[in-house]
Design a protein around this motif. Structure first.
Motif: not given
Length: 125
Positions: A16-17, A64-68, A83-84, A121-123
Motif C-alpha cells: 500500500g501507500s 518507492r518514496f518521493t519527497i516534494s 510499502l513493506t 507508520v505500521t505496515v
C-alpha cells in the motif's frame, strides 16, 4: 520559535501507500525525512534542498518514496509507495531554515535544527 508538525502516519497493508506531510511555521531550505524502528538507529531516508533543487534518497527507499514541497504552504511531503513491513517505524521530519544549510549532508541528522514530534507508520503483511 520554529514549529514543525508531521501528519499522515497510520497503518497500511504491505504493497500500500501513504503520504506524510510536514508543516513548518517558517520557510525552509533543507527539508528531510528520517525514520527510526525499534532497536535501530535513526535513518535519513529522503531530503531536498530548495536552493539548488537537490534531492537525496537512501537506498532502502529509492524508487518507492518521493519527497516534494510546497513553498506557499511551508510544507513538505513524503509519498510512500509499495510499502513493506520493513518500513514500519516512527517517521520524523526535519528542517533547516538557513539558505546556507548543509545541503551536502541532506541525509544527515546533524544538518537539521528543527524536528517534528514523529508520526508512526505500521505496515502489516
Amino acid at each position: 520559535q520554529v514549529h514543525v508538525v508531521e501528519s499522515g502516519g497510520g497503518s497500511v497493508l504491505a504493497g500500500g501507500s501513504l503520504m506524510l506531510s510536514c508543516a513548518a511555521s517558517d520557510s525552509s531550505y533543507c527539508m528531510g525525512w528520517f525514520r527510526q524502528a525499534p532497536g535501530k538507529e535513526r535513518e535519513g531516508i529522503a531530503a531536498l534542498y530548495t536552493g539548488r533543487a537537490l534531492t537525496a534518497y537512501s537506498d532502502s527507499v529509492k524508487g518507492r518514496f518521493t519527497i516534494s514541497h510546497d513553498n506557499t504552504k511551508k510544507t513538505h511531503y513524503l509519498q510512500m509507495n509499495t510499502l513493506t513491513p520493513e518500513d514500519t517505524a516512527m517517521y520524523y521530519c526535519a528542517i533547516d531554515i538557513r539558505v546556507g544549510c548543509n545541503y551536502w549532508g541532506l541525509l544527515s541528522a546533524t544538518t537539521y535544527k528543527y524536528w517534528g514530534q514523529g508520526t508512526q507508520v505500521t505496515v502489516s503483511s
